[in-house]
Design an enzyme around this catalytic site. Sequence first.
Site, PDB file in Angstrom:
ATOM      1  N   HIS A 261      -7.340  -5.867   0.278  1.00 37.90           N
ATOM      2  CA  HIS A 261      -6.174  -5.044   0.585  1.00 37.90           C
ATOM      3  C   HIS A 261      -5.523  -5.534   1.883  1.00 37.90           C
ATOM      4  CE1 HIS A 261      -3.910  -1.399  -0.302  1.00 37.90           C
ATOM      5  NE2 HIS A 261      -4.007  -1.012   0.955  1.00 37.90           N
TER       6      HIS A 261
ATOM      7  N   SER B 224       0.843  -1.199   0.000  1.00 37.44           N
ATOM      8  CA  SER B 224       0.000   0.000   0.000  1.00 37.44           C
ATOM      9  C   SER B 224       0.879   1.250   0.000  1.00 37.44           C
ATOM     10  CB  SER B 224      -0.946  -0.038   1.199  1.00 37.44           C
ATOM     11  OG  SER B 224      -1.946   0.950   1.100  1.00 37.44           O
TER      12      SER B 224
ATOM     13  N   GLU C 257      -9.614  -5.649  -3.674  1.00 36.69           N
ATOM     14  CA  GLU C 257      -8.946  -4.726  -2.757  1.00 36.69           C
ATOM     15  C   GLU C 257      -9.906  -4.078  -1.765  1.00 36.69           C
ATOM     16  OE1 GLU C 257      -5.732  -3.789  -2.509  1.00 36.69           O
ATOM     17  OE2 GLU C 257      -4.764  -4.452  -4.359  1.00 36.69           O
TER      18      GLU C 257
END
Length: 479
Positions: free
Chosen positions: A398, A191, A304
Amino acid sequence: MSGADGWNRRTVLAGAAALAAVPRFAVAQAAKAQAQLGIRYARAARFQRPEPVSFGQPDFVTPSALGPSCPQQGQRYQPQSEDCQFLNVWTPDAQPAKPKPVMVYIHGGAYSTGSVADPLNDGAKLAARGDVVVVTVNHRLNVFGYLYLPDRFPDSGNAGQLDLILALKWVQANVAKFGGDPGNVTVFGQSGGGAKIATLMAMPEAKGLFHKAITMSGQQVTASGPLNARKRAQAIIDKLGGDPVAASTEDLVRALSATDPVMSGGVYMGPVLDMKHLTRHPFWPDPAPQGNAIPMLLGNMVAETRAFFPPDHPKLQGLDWSNLAQRAGPELKVDIDPAWVVTQFRGRYPADSAEQIFHRMVTAGRSWRGQVEEADARARAGVKQTWVYQLNFEQAKHTDDIGLSFGTFENPTPARQAMSDTVMDAVVRFARTGNPGWANYTVPGRETMVFDTVSRMIKDPRKWERELFARVPYIQPGS
């Protein structure tokens, strides 16, 4: 016959065979990695450029305790301190016959939160299985690392990046003492960590400090413009109601609740195109030439946004076809008619629920697009040392690849252990050799390794979704 994702039986078998060839490094290695935690690599005054420390006798918090995390909203990571430039090292053998590859992890949380104190970032299992030296790094975040005050502090807008550069310089100077090879350093990050890496690939001061890069659901196509960065700094100062130099740490953190004057919502902090440390955007209008010499592995999760919008999220409560466009539209982060997008996705995936379409739309428009932009840019620039993966396992969201990459995943099952072994072996092979074990990414081929119960290589996965959003320009949120 090819399916909707542009793959066929031959492609699957070839991809599976390639992945099967990835060597398993768990055969002859130390049973447990040795750890040295909380090693200081720099010091810095508020908003100023960090100063390096010499190795000599290491300056530990204690030899067995992680250093503090940067102050941030929320109390998840403790302790917190502006004095947060500490790193941690795991090694399977401090005096090996041959120096080992080094993997330096940069944590996520955008540029405002996060810490390598998260248990998912523990490097012991990766170091042991991969027979590599693992380094994890804390650094300045949010206002402490990226508040742009150039008239008073010329390095302020990229101070967090300068911390990372000093950490990498520390690795170059000292990792051999831990059995690592300073000539084979891979940075990897998830990220915001991936975005920080993409930015480092465009920063001249970072040149030569790492030799390979892995970005996991994190990209930085464009950095914040200096005018927008000034507006954000003023919003913080207005919320603070005083001089940020004299303010307490706690008041500066509270000021992060200011409304972003560019995007609305919480104020964005990130690297700034200051023409001093960052003189061009990382991947616009093309990839920074400095980074093109670095082999790069880019990855994303198939779903995600399940991490950002869990089932109890207000956006999903009472979600139906009548309000899907209104709720999903602002999350797409591009200027496109959300009602039209809903119609297109419903036609493409008629069996999906409104919630499933929400996640498909927002993942493709918001969370995946930047990675496609970066990989395509490298391919179009003729950079052959580019590889891409997509994690489909258990409808990955995610952050799911963090635990798989480190071997620290939660709620163990045999299937998760097998998936973690596969992912760890791929990233270690990349760190060791510069090739993860499958075909490199090209345009228009867009070769991608899809990690799943049966992993396979696919050409141009989610092609239809990619092409739909390619109708509108990509704008990096925060830039």
